[in-house]
Design a protein around this motif. Structure first.
Motif, PDB file in Angstrom:
ATOM      1  N   ALA A 193      48.311  28.730  37.897  1.00 48.07           N
ATOM      2  CA  ALA A 193      47.511  29.754  38.552  1.00 48.07           C
ATOM      3  C   ALA A 193      48.178  31.118  38.438  1.00 48.07           C
ATOM      4  N   LYS A 194      47.359  32.124  38.210  1.00 46.20           N
ATOM      5  CA  LYS A 194      47.862  33.490  38.114  1.00 46.20           C
ATOM      6  C   LYS A 194      48.238  33.991  39.507  1.00 46.20           C
ATOM      7  N   THR A 195      49.362  34.671  39.599  1.00 40.99           N
ATOM      8  CA  THR A 195      49.759  35.303  40.853  1.00 40.99           C
ATOM      9  C   THR A 195      49.027  36.631  40.961  1.00 40.99           C
ATOM     10  N   LEU A 196      48.351  36.824  42.073  1.00 43.17           N
ATOM     11  CA  LEU A 196      47.587  38.057  42.272  1.00 43.17           C
ATOM     12  C   LEU A 196      48.502  39.199  42.680  1.00 43.17           C
ATOM     13  N   SER A 197      48.182  40.385  42.198  1.00 42.26           N
ATOM     14  CA  SER A 197      48.893  41.590  42.626  1.00 42.26           C
ATOM     15  C   SER A 197      48.473  41.900  44.052  1.00 42.26           C
ATOM     16  N   PRO A 198      49.199  42.782  44.732  1.00 39.40           N
ATOM     17  CA  PRO A 198      48.780  43.172  46.088  1.00 39.40           C
ATOM     18  C   PRO A 198      47.359  43.763  46.129  1.00 39.40           C
ATOM     19  N   VAL A 199      47.005  44.555  45.137  1.00 39.76           N
ATOM     20  CA  VAL A 199      45.656  45.134  45.090  1.00 39.76           C
ATOM     21  C   VAL A 199      44.623  44.027  44.903  1.00 39.76           C
ATOM     22  N   GLU A 200      44.873  43.096  43.996  1.00 38.91           N
ATOM     23  CA  GLU A 200      43.943  41.987  43.769  1.00 38.91           C
ATOM     24  C   GLU A 200      43.800  41.118  45.018  1.00 38.91           C
ATOM     25  N   THR A 201      44.888  40.911  45.716  1.00 36.92           N
ATOM     26  CA  THR A 201      44.841  40.128  46.952  1.00 36.92           C
ATOM     27  C   THR A 201      43.985  40.827  47.995  1.00 36.92           C
ATOM     28  N   TYR A 202      44.166  42.134  48.140  1.00 43.67           N
ATOM     29  CA  TYR A 202      43.375  42.912  49.095  1.00 43.67           C
ATOM     30  C   TYR A 202      41.884  42.872  48.745  1.00 43.67           C
ATOM     31  N   LEU A 203      41.568  42.951  47.455  1.00 40.66           N
ATOM     32  CA  LEU A 203      40.174  42.994  47.019  1.00 40.66           C
ATOM     33  C   LEU A 203      39.532  41.616  46.877  1.00 40.66           C
ATOM     34  N   ALA A 204      40.303  40.550  46.998  1.00 36.54           N
ATOM     35  CA  ALA A 204      39.771  39.196  46.806  1.00 36.54           C
ATOM     36  C   ALA A 204      38.559  38.890  47.689  1.00 36.54           C
ATOM     37  N   PRO A 205      38.544  39.284  48.973  1.00 37.93           N
ATOM     38  CA  PRO A 205      37.344  39.005  49.778  1.00 37.93           C
ATOM     39  C   PRO A 205      36.088  39.697  49.225  1.00 37.93           C
ATOM     40  N   LEU A 206      36.245  40.882  48.662  1.00 43.74           N
ATOM     41  CA  LEU A 206      35.101  41.583  48.086  1.00 43.74           C
ATOM     42  C   LEU A 206      34.645  40.914  46.793  1.00 43.74           C
ATOM     43  N   ALA A 207      35.593  40.429  45.993  1.00 43.10           N
ATOM     44  CA  ALA A 207      35.238  39.722  44.764  1.00 43.10           C
ATOM     45  C   ALA A 207      34.509  38.412  45.086  1.00 43.10           C
ATOM     46  N   ARG A 208      34.997  37.675  46.089  1.00 42.34           N
ATOM     47  CA  ARG A 208      34.319  36.435  46.507  1.00 42.34           C
ATOM     48  C   ARG A 208      32.919  36.734  47.048  1.00 42.34           C
ATOM     49  N   LEU A 209      32.803  37.802  47.817  1.00 37.65           N
ATOM     50  CA  LEU A 209      31.514  38.203  48.361  1.00 37.65           C
ATOM     51  C   LEU A 209      30.525  38.480  47.230  1.00 37.65           C
ATOM     52  N   ALA A 210      30.970  39.186  46.203  1.00 38.09           N
ATOM     53  CA  ALA A 210      30.097  39.518  45.071  1.00 38.09           C
ATOM     54  C   ALA A 210      29.602  38.266  44.359  1.00 38.09           C
ATOM     55  N   LEU A 211      30.459  37.270  44.239  1.00 37.93           N
ATOM     56  CA  LEU A 211      30.054  36.018  43.587  1.00 37.93           C
ATOM     57  C   LEU A 211      29.084  35.209  44.451  1.00 37.93           C
ATOM     58  N   LYS A 212      29.346  35.168  45.732  1.00 42.33           N
ATOM     59  CA  LYS A 212      28.542  34.348  46.643  1.00 42.33           C
ATOM     60  C   LYS A 212      27.226  35.021  47.045  1.00 42.33           C
ATOM     61  N   HIS A 213      27.228  36.355  47.112  1.00 38.79           N
ATOM     62  CA  HIS A 213      26.051  37.114  47.552  1.00 38.79           C
ATOM     63  C   HIS A 213      25.769  38.235  46.535  1.00 38.79           C
ATOM     64  N   PRO A 214      25.219  37.894  45.373  1.00 41.05           N
ATOM     65  CA  PRO A 214      25.044  38.896  44.309  1.00 41.05           C
ATOM     66  C   PRO A 214      24.035  40.002  44.627  1.00 41.05           C
ATOM     67  N   ASP A 215      23.283  39.866  45.715  1.00 43.70           N
ATOM     68  CA  ASP A 215      22.315  40.907  46.085  1.00 43.70           C
ATOM     69  C   ASP A 215      22.888  41.957  47.034  1.00 43.70           C
ATOM     70  N   VAL A 216      24.107  41.745  47.517  1.00 38.49           N
ATOM     71  CA  VAL A 216      24.724  42.694  48.441  1.00 38.49           C
ATOM     72  C   VAL A 216      25.069  43.986  47.697  1.00 38.49           C
ATOM     73  N   GLU A 217      24.819  45.116  48.350  1.00 37.47           N
ATOM     74  CA  GLU A 217      25.173  46.413  47.786  1.00 37.47           C
ATOM     75  C   GLU A 217      26.225  47.074  48.671  1.00 37.47           C
ATOM     76  N   ALA A 218      26.936  48.008  48.074  1.00 35.62           N
ATOM     77  CA  ALA A 218      27.971  48.740  48.812  1.00 35.62           C
ATOM     78  C   ALA A 218      27.667  50.226  48.798  1.00 35.62           C
ATOM     79  N   GLU A 219      27.920  50.835  49.934  1.00 32.67           N
ATOM     80  CA  GLU A 219      27.807  52.274  50.094  1.00 32.67           C
ATOM     81  C   GLU A 219      29.217  52.855  50.008  1.00 32.67           C
ATOM     82  N   VAL A 220      29.387  53.913  49.227  1.00 34.83           N
ATOM     83  CA  VAL A 220      30.674  54.588  49.088  1.00 34.83           C
ATOM     84  C   VAL A 220      30.670  55.806  50.005  1.00 34.83           C
TER      85      VAL A 220
END
Length: 112
Positions: free
Chosen positions: A2-29
């Motif tokens: 398994a690849k070791t995640l960088s600190p940035v990748e670890t922080y963003l992991a919940p957003l990446a999982r969200l995108a896979l599980k809920h592909p219709d969700v949008e984000a406001e910047v």
């Protein structure tokens, strides 16, 4: 192995999982300025689910600080409905609380 995640990748992991599980969700910047929090406007005002982690990672690698909120409607508090990505460069502004009718599912700040 398994690849070791960088600190940035670890922080963003919940957003990446969200995108896979809920592909219709949008984000406001939303950007912090001297006048307070201002939503991004224009053609890239809303990000599609798969764009969320990539957009955030690019800005974080450029030195921006970030806070995200994963939100749901209060009548369906476990179903993500919307994401807010807050960005700033200096200071430590407090992102606004969700409005009435929205429930906060998850939130995190970078740097923590």
């Amino acid at each position: 192995m398994a690849k070791t995640l960088s600190p940035v990748e670890t922080y963003l992991a919940p957003l990446a999982r969200l995108a896979l599980k809920h592909p219709d969700v949008e984000a406001e910047v939303i950007w912090h300025s001297p006048d307070g929090w201002e939503p991004q406007t224009g053609h890239d005002a809303l990000l599609e689910a798969e764009e969320i982690p990539f957009y955030a990672e690019g800005l974080m690698l450029e030195g921006f600080q970030m806070h995200y909120q994963i939100l749901a409607d209060t009548d369906a508090p476990k179903d993500p409905a919307h994401v807010r990505l807050f960005f700033w460069q200096t200071g430590s502004p407090t992102p606004p609380a969700p409005e009435d009718g929205l429930a906060l599912i998850s939130a995190a700040s970078w740097p923590a």
